[in-house]
Design an enzyme around this catalytic site. Sequence first.
Site, mmCIF file in Angstrom:
data_model
loop_
_atom_site.group_PDB
_atom_site.id
_atom_site.type_symbol
_atom_site.label_atom_id
_atom_site.label_comp_id
_atom_site.label_asym_id
_atom_site.label_seq_id
_atom_site.Cartn_x
_atom_site.Cartn_y
_atom_site.Cartn_z
ATOM 1 N N ARG A 35 0.821 -1.219 0.000
ATOM 2 C CA ARG A 35 0.000 0.000 0.000
ATOM 3 C C ARG A 35 0.851 1.263 0.000
ATOM 4 N NH1 ARG A 35 -4.832 -2.054 4.006
ATOM 5 N NH2 ARG A 35 -6.037 -3.023 2.340
ATOM 6 N N LYS A 198 -20.044 -18.393 -0.993
ATOM 7 C CA LYS A 198 -21.489 -18.254 -0.777
ATOM 8 C C LYS A 198 -22.194 -17.328 -1.757
ATOM 9 C CE LYS A 198 -21.375 -19.007 4.167
ATOM 10 N NZ LYS A 198 -21.521 -18.371 5.472
ATOM 11 N N GLY A 354 -10.156 -10.116 -2.535
ATOM 12 C CA GLY A 354 -9.067 -10.762 -1.807
ATOM 13 C C GLY A 354 -8.652 -12.130 -2.301
ATOM 14 N N GLY A 377 -13.463 -3.989 -0.106
ATOM 15 C CA GLY A 377 -14.822 -3.444 0.047
ATOM 16 C C GLY A 377 -15.203 -2.407 -0.994
HETATM 17 P P1 AMP Z 1 -15.092 -15.635 -1.023
HETATM 18 O O1 AMP Z 1 -14.370 -14.934 0.099
HETATM 19 O O2 AMP Z 1 -16.571 -15.634 -0.909
HETATM 20 O O3 AMP Z 1 -14.587 -15.205 -2.388
HETATM 21 O O4 AMP Z 1 -14.728 -17.162 -0.843
HETATM 22 C C1 AMP Z 1 -13.461 -17.673 -1.079
HETATM 23 C C2 AMP Z 1 -13.379 -19.023 -0.447
HETATM 24 O O5 AMP Z 1 -14.321 -19.888 -1.044
HETATM 25 C C3 AMP Z 1 -12.041 -19.689 -0.611
HETATM 26 O O6 AMP Z 1 -11.414 -19.757 0.641
HETATM 27 C C4 AMP Z 1 -12.385 -21.074 -1.157
HETATM 28 O O7 AMP Z 1 -11.701 -22.105 -0.487
HETATM 29 C C5 AMP Z 1 -13.859 -21.193 -0.867
HETATM 30 N N1 AMP Z 1 -14.533 -22.146 -1.753
HETATM 31 C C6 AMP Z 1 -14.490 -22.188 -3.086
HETATM 32 N N2 AMP Z 1 -15.171 -23.266 -3.538
HETATM 33 C C7 AMP Z 1 -15.661 -23.911 -2.476
HETATM 34 C C8 AMP Z 1 -16.428 -25.098 -2.297
HETATM 35 N N3 AMP Z 1 -16.858 -25.816 -3.339
HETATM 36 N N4 AMP Z 1 -16.740 -25.473 -1.051
HETATM 37 C C9 AMP Z 1 -16.321 -24.741 0.002
HETATM 38 N N5 AMP Z 1 -15.592 -23.619 -0.086
HETATM 39 C C10 AMP Z 1 -15.268 -23.193 -1.323
#
Ligand code: AMP
Length: 397
Positions: A35, A198, A354, A377
């Site tokens: 940064r 999610k 991230g 964010g």
């Molecule tokens: P996000 O912060 O929502 O972008 O989520 C990223 C995280 O999603 C990473 O740490 C991945 O390990 C997890 N992830 C990706 N695919 C899956 C899956 N099929 N089941 C569980 N976690 C997942």
Amino acid sequence: MQRISNYDFTGKRALIRVDFNVPMNENFEITDDTRIRAALPTIKKVIESGGSAVIMSHFGRPKSGPEDKFSMRHLVGHFSKLLGVDVKLAPDCIGEEVKSMSNALKPGEVLLLENLRFHSEETKGDEEFAKKLAENGDCWVNDAFGTAHRAHASTAVIAKFFPNDKMFGYLIESEVESLDKVIKNPSRPLTAIMGGAKVSSKITIIENLLDKVDNLILGGGMTYTFVKANGGKVGGSICEDDYLETAKNIEKIAAEKGVNLIMATDVVAADAFSPDANTQIIRADAIPDGWEGLDAGPESIAKFKEVIENSGTILWNGPVGVFEFDKFAVGSKAVGEAIVAATKKGAFSLVGGGDSVACVNKFGFAGGVSYISTAGGALLEYLEGKTLPGIAAVRGE
Ligand code: AMP
């Protein structure tokens, strides 16, 4: 609107809002100075064109008032070294003493103000406080994209004290230009790859993107909420039962708008959430109990690649599998490779958020994509279609 590239800084004090919120270990050593490095071009531009620079930032989360562990004194040495200038440190960010220090600056000199968040008025967006900050500059440069989604005193409210002398720094300028290449005037087809764990955390972005993209690849843990919504069996895969209706609705809107929605049809299922679990390749809608989908399967990867490699613009946010475990990183790695291949052929690619940045760095793809945004964010809110106060303030919107 003023541009930093042609603004005359001669004899002026530029008050520059940066994001120096760097990680530090218990010995007050900076563990990642990205940064600070990112702000250097803007600061150098000011001091090399006859101006002086007054730098202001937040650092950590002080609770109420000054706390030594969040003092800018821990940063000033490293900042001086990187900039090649002996930076002076102010005892506060407002007040008479600080004002006389900023007034005494000669061209080429740099003053670092003490942590803005030692005053609770900063995050409250207090106008009186913004006015006192403004006394330390003849122009205001906003270069903190990471906090552009906050209407704080130093990131937005302060703009009114510089009606004709406000501008973006180089960092924000390139973030905004890159994001606009994706969101406002993309070369088509525009493909977004949304992954991660999610649906719930990405839903607003997905809804906003449905108005803009030609292809939408939804991968990662989100897949299983869609599969279940369509009556499939997801075993122990991550799944948000409260979002089954939302998933159906996204499919409906995509169909109405003619968006090509692509999701995994086969997956790598594991018998445990572990780096050395047993695995099998299986249809995404036929996962037995005791198994969970952790990566895209070969058929899905081939589909993802074909779409990505034929795109004119690509946005990637979120891995399509549990990339932290090598066994389940194949899909995310293939997505990265396809993005690099498309970029080589002339596509514009932006990676942000991230985990996708971590993924790109893990596999060494950073040099092969057009732009990497590290804004977190602020980036997500931009993609959600929101107006960011720190950007609107500079543009006078
Ligand atoms: P996000 O912060 O929502 O972008 O989520 C990223 C995280 O999603 C990473 O740490 C991945 O390990 C997890 N992830 C990706 N695919 C899956 C899956 N099929 N089941 C569980 N976690 C997942």
